[in-house]
Motif scaffolding. Structure first.
Motif, short mmCIF file in Angstrom:
data_model
loop_
_atom_site.label_atom_id
_atom_site.label_comp_id
_atom_site.label_asym_id
_atom_site.label_seq_id
_atom_site.Cartn_x
_atom_site.Cartn_y
_atom_site.Cartn_z
N VAL A 176 -5.26 27.89 -3.79
CA VAL A 176 -3.86 27.98 -4.24
C VAL A 176 -3.78 28.75 -5.56
CG1 VAL A 176 -1.85 26.64 -5.01
CG2 VAL A 176 -3.17 25.90 -3.01
N GLN A 177 -4.70 28.41 -6.47
CA GLN A 177 -4.66 29.06 -7.79
C GLN A 177 -4.84 30.56 -7.70
OE1 GLN A 177 -7.59 26.88 -9.90
NE2 GLN A 177 -6.10 25.74 -11.13
N ALA A 178 -5.83 30.97 -6.87
CA ALA A 178 -6.11 32.40 -6.76
C ALA A 178 -4.92 33.12 -6.14
CB ALA A 178 -7.37 32.63 -5.92
N PHE A 179 -4.26 32.46 -5.17
CA PHE A 179 -3.10 33.07 -4.53
C PHE A 179 -1.95 33.20 -5.54
CE2 PHE A 179 0.91 33.01 -2.26
CZ PHE A 179 0.70 33.99 -1.31
N ASP A 180 -1.70 32.14 -6.30
CA ASP A 180 -0.64 32.20 -7.31
C ASP A 180 -0.92 33.27 -8.35
OD1 ASP A 180 0.63 30.20 -5.99
OD2 ASP A 180 0.03 28.59 -7.36
N ALA A 181 -2.18 33.37 -8.73
CA ALA A 181 -2.56 34.39 -9.71
C ALA A 181 -2.37 35.79 -9.13
CB ALA A 181 -4.01 34.19 -10.15
N TRP A 182 -2.63 35.91 -7.82
CA TRP A 182 -2.40 37.21 -7.14
C TRP A 182 -0.92 37.56 -7.22
CZ3 TRP A 182 -1.30 38.08 -1.38
CH2 TRP A 182 -1.44 39.42 -1.03
N MET A 183 -0.06 36.59 -6.91
CA MET A 183 1.39 36.83 -6.96
C MET A 183 1.81 37.27 -8.37
SD MET A 183 2.59 36.52 -3.92
CE MET A 183 4.25 36.90 -4.44
N ALA A 184 1.26 36.61 -9.37
CA ALA A 184 1.61 36.97 -10.75
C ALA A 184 1.14 38.39 -11.07
CB ALA A 184 1.00 35.96 -11.72
N ALA A 185 -0.07 38.70 -10.59
CA ALA A 185 -0.63 40.04 -10.84
C ALA A 185 0.20 41.11 -10.12
CB ALA A 185 -2.08 40.09 -10.39
N LEU A 186 0.70 40.77 -8.93
CA LEU A 186 1.52 41.73 -8.17
C LEU A 186 2.85 41.98 -8.88
CD1 LEU A 186 0.93 40.59 -4.46
CD2 LEU A 186 -0.03 42.61 -5.62
N ASP A 187 3.42 40.90 -9.43
CA ASP A 187 4.66 41.05 -10.22
C ASP A 187 4.44 42.03 -11.36
OD1 ASP A 187 6.49 39.45 -8.96
OD2 ASP A 187 6.89 38.22 -10.72
N GLU A 188 3.35 41.79 -12.06
CA GLU A 188 3.05 42.60 -13.24
C GLU A 188 2.84 44.07 -12.83
OE1 GLU A 188 -0.50 42.32 -16.32
OE2 GLU A 188 0.47 40.39 -15.89
N ARG A 189 2.14 44.23 -11.71
CA ARG A 189 1.78 45.56 -11.25
C ARG A 189 2.98 46.34 -10.73
NH1 ARG A 189 -3.08 47.77 -9.80
NH2 ARG A 189 -3.19 49.04 -7.91
N HIS A 190 3.85 45.66 -9.99
CA HIS A 190 4.93 46.39 -9.30
C HIS A 190 6.28 46.31 -9.98
CE1 HIS A 190 2.34 47.42 -5.95
NE2 HIS A 190 1.87 46.19 -5.98
N LEU A 191 6.42 45.37 -10.91
CA LEU A 191 7.72 45.27 -11.58
C LEU A 191 7.64 45.77 -13.02
CD1 LEU A 191 9.00 41.86 -10.15
CD2 LEU A 191 9.78 44.16 -9.56
N ALA A 192 6.54 46.45 -13.35
CA ALA A 192 6.39 46.97 -14.71
C ALA A 192 7.48 48.00 -15.00
CB ALA A 192 5.01 47.58 -14.90
N ASP A 193 7.70 48.91 -14.05
CA ASP A 193 8.77 49.87 -14.32
C ASP A 193 9.76 50.02 -13.17
OD1 ASP A 193 6.09 52.21 -14.76
OD2 ASP A 193 6.78 51.26 -12.94
#
Ligand code: SAM
Length: 250
Positions: free
Chosen positions: A1-18
């Motif tokens: 669960v933790q790794a999946f949640d961290a993936w979601m957070a990383a995807l947010d950061e990656r794709h919503l940066a600009d």
């Protein structure tokens, strides 16, 4: 669960940066129309379905996590937890399905992601790395998969990708996978069922059924990550039930 949640957070950061969430929502609406109603367009050579930052972000933030979760759920339901050396992620996109499978076993398998899009390979590399998986990515066409490591040690997954192939490529892939399965490899094919039953599905189910495979239809009510829920709501997509079908050869 933790790794999946961290993936979601990383995807947010990656794709919503600009990109703003509204832009991604708009792109998600367009993408879902492409996928659901204008399937033929996705099959055109040099398909533009995943063109543009907005659509790619929408795919990465919405579809990919859903594909990860349903693939994992199917693997658990069919009891696919046997360790394998290699998982070949066919039409890997952002790597969701291959990662989901490789993470179900101990020790983890190496993942080989194959896609025709450079963007997808980059994103798949990011996903596999994020989950700490040994991996390789390779640009390639699914109509010409070269048999790599054969036999029981390999698992092939084609999630939400076979539908994008034309008839000749699909037949070539079915034959190649059938041959691999006969040599002992495991095969998992996942597709949505919302659309009219594709004529090819029955053919694949029969072909893999003859060598010990099973075909299933699934309805899952899965707890979805916050980002997936908010995007679904904003884009007016149903989010309650995940319906999909699979072919599994152990
Ligand atoms: C809807 S995405 C699914 C991605 C991923 N498997 C998942 O479950 O999220 C389909 C992927 O298949 C790839 N694809 C479609 N036709 C292909 C072909 N002929 N050869 C290689 N990749 C292909 C597309 O580039 C895209 O990344």
């Amino acid at each position: 669960v933790q790794a999946f949640d961290a993936w979601m957070a990383a995807l947010d950061e990656r794709h919503l940066a600009d990109l703003r969430v509204q832009e991604v929502t708009r792109a998600l609406r367009a993408l879902s129309v492409d996928y659901v109603r204008r399937r033929a367009r996705v099959r055109e050579p040099g398909s533009r379905a995943l063109e543009g930052r907005g659509k790619r972000a929408a795919f990465a933030l919405y579809y990919a996590p859903l594909h990860f979760l349903v693939t994992r759920q199917i693997l658990r339901a069919v009891g696919a937890g046997v360790a394998r050396d290699t998982i070949v992620d066919l039409g890997c996109g952002t790597g969701a399905a291959g990662a989901a499978w490789a993470l179900e076993m101990e020790p983890r398998a190496e993942v080989v992601g194959i896609d025709r899009l450079g963007w997808a390979l980059e994103e798949a590399g990011f996903t596999y790395r994020h989950f700490g998986l040994r991996h390789r990515v390779r640009r390639g066409d699914l109509s010409r998969i070269e048999p790599g490591a054969r036999g029981r040690a390999t698992g092939y997954v084609a999630a939400f990708a076979v539908n994008e192939l034309d008839a000749a490529s699909r037949d070539a892939l079915r034959n190649a996978l059938n041959e691999q399965a006969r040599a002992g490899a495991a095969v998992l094919v996942v597709e949505p069922i919302a659309r009219a039953i594709a004529p090819w599905w029955r053919d694949w189910a029969t072909s893999f059924g003859a060598i010990g495979g099973r075909a299933d239809e699934w309805r899952f009510t899965l707890p979805l990550p916050e980002r997936v829920r908010t995007l679904a709501r904003a884009a007016g997509l149903g989010e309650r039930e995940q319906k999909c079908r699979s072919i599994w050869v152990p």
